[in-house]
Scaffold this active site. Sequence first.
Site, short mmCIF file in Angstrom:
data_model
loop_
_atom_site.label_atom_id
_atom_site.label_comp_id
_atom_site.label_asym_id
_atom_site.label_seq_id
_atom_site.Cartn_x
_atom_site.Cartn_y
_atom_site.Cartn_z
N LYS A 1 0.74 -1.17 -0.22
CA LYS A 1 -0.06 0.09 -0.05
C LYS A 1 0.92 1.40 -0.06
O LYS A 1 0.59 2.16 -0.61
CB LYS A 1 -0.80 0.01 1.25
CG LYS A 1 -2.11 -1.02 1.22
CD LYS A 1 -2.90 -0.94 2.46
CE LYS A 1 -3.72 -1.95 2.48
NZ LYS A 1 -4.08 -2.58 3.76
N GLN B 1 -4.99 -1.45 9.61
CA GLN B 1 -5.04 -2.99 8.98
C GLN B 1 -5.62 -3.94 9.95
O GLN B 1 -5.26 -3.82 11.08
CB GLN B 1 -3.30 -3.02 8.75
CG GLN B 1 -3.33 -4.29 7.91
CD GLN B 1 -3.50 -4.35 6.76
OE1 GLN B 1 -3.65 -3.65 6.22
NE2 GLN B 1 -3.92 -5.69 6.21
N ASP C 1 -11.72 2.80 4.00
CA ASP C 1 -11.70 1.60 3.91
C ASP C 1 -13.53 1.11 3.82
O ASP C 1 -13.90 0.03 3.39
CB ASP C 1 -11.38 0.85 5.10
CG ASP C 1 -10.19 -0.09 4.76
OD1 ASP C 1 -10.01 -0.61 3.85
OD2 ASP C 1 -9.51 -0.27 6.18
#
Length: 297
Positions: A54, A98, A121
């Site tokens: 990422k 995460q 997200d």
Amino acid sequence: MSAEIIDGKAFAAGLRERVGTHAGDFEAKAGRKAGLAVVLVGEDPASQVYVRSKGKQTVAAGMASFEHKLPADTSQSDLIAMVEQLNADPGVDGILVQLPLPDHLDEHTVISTISPDKDVDGFHVINAGRLAVGQSGFVPCTPLGCMMLLADRMGDLSGKDAVVIGRSNIVGKPMAQLLLDANATVTIAHSRTKDLPEVVRRADIVVAAVGRAEMVKAEWLKPGAVVIDVGINRLPPADGEDKGKLVGDVDFGGASEVAGAITPVPGGVGPMTIAVLLRNSLVAAYRNEGLDVPVDL
Ligand code: GUN
């Protein structure tokens, strides 16, 4: 019949290129780079690989990447303080914590702390709610990537019969919402669904997101169906192999003889997730600065 292979890797590369172009445009207008912050707690090897990837792709797209690595024994209150600090930072447009988090941390509380307008997200309940009622917010990256591949291949999805196998908050449920928004007739199937093969056989669109290796068989498919395989499963190593093969939730060999189009594993849905994350982060940046979001993002 042999299915068209939907090249998610190439589509993701194209999306990253568009993001890169607009990221330059954003920087010129806003006087700063769009920024994505990623928080990783602990040392899970798969998560470390994702986070590194990422970070690299964020920088390659001309955006700022902020990585925060915290020890596995970080307390809930320290993690929340970190998220609050990122919420308040005007150089941070998107925040991703995460997952999975170590067991002593409460995912729901941590995700709820992220500002919904930085929740790239799309996991915050506010964004799940916005999706449910048709307001603009942030949509989870994997299902949004699946929709982009479907729209590219099929155009208008009105009146199509779609079956989503799997009902997770991250893929199955938002996928079903997106298909419904696109005027498809949607069935959500799961582990208690009766006669799954018969349900799948009605579908023009099959999205498999169950996490069971090669579960969906060729005989389950309507000829010509478009099959999106979200699964990433590692088979046990065969003789002489170091690591087992990566396979999806669909028996690709058989299904590609019946389907009209199908995503491979790897190289299908997988590469879309980070590309969409970059897209969502740049959209967040435009919105945070009160600028119009480019239509091709
Ligand atoms: N872990 C694996 N994939 C993801 C993702 O897309 N977002 C977050 N937050 N954690 C993940």
